[in-house]
Design a protein around this motif. Structure first.
Motif, mmCIF file in Angstrom:
data_model
loop_
_atom_site.group_PDB
_atom_site.id
_atom_site.type_symbol
_atom_site.label_atom_id
_atom_site.label_comp_id
_atom_site.label_asym_id
_atom_site.label_seq_id
_atom_site.Cartn_x
_atom_site.Cartn_y
_atom_site.Cartn_z
ATOM 1 N N VAL A 1 0.829 -1.205 0.000
ATOM 2 C CA VAL A 1 0.000 0.000 0.000
ATOM 3 C C VAL A 1 0.866 1.259 0.000
ATOM 4 O O VAL A 1 0.586 2.228 -0.718
ATOM 5 N N HIS A 2 1.935 1.253 0.804
ATOM 6 C CA HIS A 2 2.808 2.421 0.877
ATOM 7 C C HIS A 2 3.413 2.737 -0.485
ATOM 8 O O HIS A 2 3.470 3.902 -0.899
ATOM 9 N N ALA A 3 3.860 1.701 -1.196
ATOM 10 C CA ALA A 3 4.471 1.902 -2.510
ATOM 11 C C ALA A 3 3.448 2.400 -3.524
ATOM 12 O O ALA A 3 3.737 3.287 -4.339
ATOM 13 N N LYS A 4 2.247 1.835 -3.464
ATOM 14 C CA LYS A 4 1.208 2.248 -4.410
ATOM 15 C C LYS A 4 0.823 3.708 -4.187
ATOM 16 O O LYS A 4 0.538 4.439 -5.140
ATOM 17 N N ASN A 5 0.814 4.129 -2.935
ATOM 18 C CA ASN A 5 0.492 5.525 -2.635
ATOM 19 C C ASN A 5 1.631 6.472 -3.017
ATOM 20 O O ASN A 5 1.393 7.620 -3.415
ATOM 21 N N PHE A 6 2.858 5.989 -2.901
ATOM 22 C CA PHE A 6 4.042 6.823 -3.120
ATOM 23 C C PHE A 6 4.460 6.881 -4.584
ATOM 24 O O PHE A 6 5.052 7.864 -5.039
ATOM 25 N N HIS A 7 4.134 5.843 -5.343
ATOM 26 C CA HIS A 7 4.673 5.685 -6.687
ATOM 27 C C HIS A 7 4.323 6.851 -7.618
ATOM 28 O O HIS A 7 5.206 7.392 -8.302
ATOM 29 N N GLU A 8 3.070 7.232 -7.647
ATOM 30 C CA GLU A 8 2.659 8.318 -8.535
ATOM 31 C C GLU A 8 3.339 9.638 -8.152
ATOM 32 O O GLU A 8 3.777 10.397 -9.018
ATOM 33 N N GLU A 9 3.446 9.884 -6.846
ATOM 34 C CA GLU A 9 4.119 11.098 -6.386
ATOM 35 C C GLU A 9 5.590 11.076 -6.779
ATOM 36 O O GLU A 9 6.147 12.103 -7.196
ATOM 37 N N LEU A 10 6.220 9.917 -6.689
ATOM 38 C CA LEU A 10 7.627 9.787 -7.061
ATOM 39 C C LEU A 10 7.821 10.038 -8.554
ATOM 40 O O LEU A 10 8.733 10.776 -8.953
ATOM 41 N N GLU A 11 6.981 9.445 -9.380
ATOM 42 C CA GLU A 11 7.116 9.643 -10.826
ATOM 43 C C GLU A 11 6.881 11.104 -11.211
ATOM 44 O O GLU A 11 7.560 11.637 -12.091
ATOM 45 N N THR A 12 5.922 11.746 -10.548
ATOM 46 C CA THR A 12 5.661 13.164 -10.815
ATOM 47 C C THR A 12 6.853 14.018 -10.403
ATOM 48 O O THR A 12 7.236 14.957 -11.117
ATOM 49 N N ALA A 13 7.451 13.686 -9.252
ATOM 50 C CA ALA A 13 8.623 14.422 -8.780
ATOM 51 C C ALA A 13 9.783 14.285 -9.761
ATOM 52 O O ALA A 13 10.486 15.265 -10.053
ATOM 53 N N ILE A 14 9.982 13.093 -10.301
ATOM 54 C CA ILE A 14 11.050 12.862 -11.272
ATOM 55 C C ILE A 14 10.821 13.703 -12.525
ATOM 56 O O ILE A 14 11.754 14.295 -13.077
ATOM 57 N N GLU A 15 9.577 13.798 -12.978
ATOM 58 C CA GLU A 15 9.255 14.577 -14.166
ATOM 59 C C GLU A 15 9.473 16.073 -13.946
ATOM 60 O O GLU A 15 9.781 16.806 -14.890
ATOM 61 N N ARG A 16 9.330 16.524 -12.712
ATOM 62 C CA ARG A 16 9.461 17.952 -12.421
ATOM 63 C C ARG A 16 10.910 18.419 -12.348
ATOM 64 O O ARG A 16 11.184 19.618 -12.483
ATOM 65 N N VAL A 17 11.826 17.491 -12.148
ATOM 66 C CA VAL A 17 13.235 17.872 -12.023
ATOM 67 C C VAL A 17 13.818 18.160 -13.398
ATOM 68 O O VAL A 17 13.664 17.373 -14.335
ATOM 69 N N GLU A 18 14.490 19.289 -13.523
ATOM 70 C CA GLU A 18 15.177 19.638 -14.773
ATOM 71 C C GLU A 18 16.480 18.835 -14.842
ATOM 72 O O GLU A 18 17.379 19.024 -14.021
ATOM 73 N N PRO A 19 16.595 17.930 -15.805
ATOM 74 C CA PRO A 19 17.785 17.079 -15.852
ATOM 75 C C PRO A 19 19.030 17.825 -16.315
ATOM 76 O O PRO A 19 18.935 18.790 -17.076
ATOM 77 N N ARG A 20 20.161 17.357 -15.842
ATOM 78 C CA ARG A 20 21.432 17.811 -16.373
ATOM 79 C C ARG A 20 21.852 16.854 -17.479
ATOM 80 O O ARG A 20 21.493 15.673 -17.446
ATOM 81 N N LYS A 21 22.588 17.362 -18.446
ATOM 82 C CA LYS A 21 22.868 16.582 -19.652
ATOM 83 C C LYS A 21 24.363 16.372 -19.861
ATOM 84 O O LYS A 21 25.166 17.263 -19.584
#
Length: 220
Positions: free
Chosen positions: A163-183
């Motif tokens: 349950v913890h992972a299912k609740n956290f997963h979407e937030e984690l993926e959204t957080a990853i998308e929000r970070v400006e990557p370095r190249k």
């Protein structure tokens, strides 16, 4: 001696910054020298000490691997060897020939800034099912402890299992998308060392070129 001193400087930078770029690496042997100056090489389960990764459409690649699943498309941000009990500490990548397909990376600290509440507590409670051609097992996002702890994430093989992972997963993926990557630009004769416990990395799509990367894993 002078070259060895330069490697020492790079190692200090690696410990403080987490990513080091080294130019003037012209061969596999020189890349191995760079790797050995940092730590002990750990072979992949298939026995490879230095992997030669060639871009392809993925149809002839091992089922379930990034090349097989994504082909020439972009690879998502991930931890290398996330399926190991203790993932590789550092990933050494080398590109002898030029490539227009960049490697992108983001830090765990930047991801954490986009997570509400206690990031580490949420991550520690999250259990994932890791599935590879070698088998399946349950694993946590976090491993180790105190200052030596690390973080693993590979959306290609890991799915939320409690349950913890299912609740956290979407937030984690959204957080990853929000970070400006370095190249990382690959202009040829270049090596890059990444802290695999504190950074996620991915690859841009490959277009109109034959891309070959050398990769070495290092133990803690």
């Amino acid at each position: 001696m002078y070259g060895d001193f330069l490697w020492m400087l790079d190692l200090n930078c690696l410990k403080s910054e987490g990513v080091v770029v080294i130019d003037g690496v012209h061969s596999k042997d020189e890349l191995i020298r760079v790797a050995k100056s940092i730590g002990k090489i750990k072979p992949h389960p298939n026995g490879e000490y230095v992997a030669e990764l060639k871009s392809s459409d993925g149809r002839s690649s091992l089922a379930g691997t990034f090349s097989n699943v994504y082909g020439l498309s972009a690879f998502p941000f991930h931890t290398d060897t996330a399926f190991w009990e203790l993932p590789a500490r550092y990933v050494v990548m080398g590109m002898i020939e030029r490539s227009g397909s960049k490697t992108n990376y983001i830090s765990l600290s930047d991801i954490e800034k986009n997570i509400s509440g206690d990031f580490l507590a949420k991550a520690r409670k999250s259990i994932y099912l890791s599935e590879t051609f070698e088998g399946s097992k349950y694993t946590s996002l976090v491993f180790g402890g105190n200052e030596a702890w690390g973080f693993r994430f590979d959306p290609n093989i890991m799915t939320p299992a409690n349950v913890h992972a299912k609740n956290f997963h979407e937030e984690l993926e959204t957080a990853i998308e929000r970070v400006e990557p370095r190249k990382i630009d690959w202009g040829g004769s270049r090596a890059v060392v990444i802290d695999n416990w504190k950074f996620l990395h991915g690859r841009e799509s490959v277009k109109n070129e034959s891309r070959e990367m050398l990769r070495i894993y290092l133990e803690n």
